[in-house]
Design a protein around this motif. Sequence first.
Motif, short mmCIF file in Angstrom:
data_model
loop_
_atom_site.label_atom_id
_atom_site.label_comp_id
_atom_site.label_asym_id
_atom_site.label_seq_id
_atom_site.Cartn_x
_atom_site.Cartn_y
_atom_site.Cartn_z
N GLU A 18 0.83 -1.21 0.00
CA GLU A 18 0.00 0.00 0.00
C GLU A 18 0.86 1.26 0.00
N LEU A 19 2.08 1.17 0.55
CA LEU A 19 2.99 2.32 0.52
C LEU A 19 3.53 2.59 -0.88
N THR B 292 11.35 3.90 1.54
CA THR B 292 10.91 5.28 1.62
C THR B 292 12.08 6.26 1.58
N TRP C 289 11.31 6.86 -4.31
CA TRP C 289 9.94 6.79 -3.80
C TRP C 289 9.48 8.18 -3.38
N PRO D 52 5.54 10.14 -1.80
CA PRO D 52 4.20 9.82 -1.28
C PRO D 52 3.12 9.63 -2.34
N MET E 281 1.73 6.07 -2.87
CA MET E 281 0.89 5.39 -1.88
C MET E 281 -0.53 5.23 -2.41
N SER E 282 -1.16 4.13 -2.00
CA SER E 282 -2.56 3.93 -2.34
C SER E 282 -3.42 4.88 -1.51
N ALA F 220 -3.50 3.71 2.05
CA ALA F 220 -2.35 4.11 2.85
C ALA F 220 -2.46 5.57 3.26
N LYS F 221 -2.86 6.42 2.33
CA LYS F 221 -3.01 7.86 2.65
C LYS F 221 -4.06 8.06 3.73
#
Length: 116
Positions: free
Chosen positions: A41-42, A63, A100, A102, A105-106, A109-110
């Motif tokens: 998900e990240l 990350t 990577w 943000p 992210m899905s 995840a957010k």
Amino acid sequence: MTDQAPAATALSSDELNRLTDQLIEKLKTVFDPEIPVDIYELGLIYKVDVSDDKDVAIDMTLTAPGCPVAGDMPGWVKDAVMEIDGIRSCNVDLTFDPPWDPSRMSDEAKLQLNMF
């Protein structure tokens, strides 16, 4: 006549779909210890290839390049994938190209990280 092993038969679309679901399920069991969201998900998984012989090759990132688990996380991913019945091998490569951010992210995840 050669002593080569017979070529693997191509995975059926049903079998590939089943493996894809299992791979995602297993990837979602691996977490970045500093973030309460799984690596799938990240958006840390960039590419997953499955050969007809069920050898899995994964390209992933972290990350940040200085992530304290950089040396451990590929092993965690490999261990999770190898729990799937029938997988012959798994190779996990770390890449930082592209880096990577943000936006990978899905929405799930957010939402978990209150980033909406």
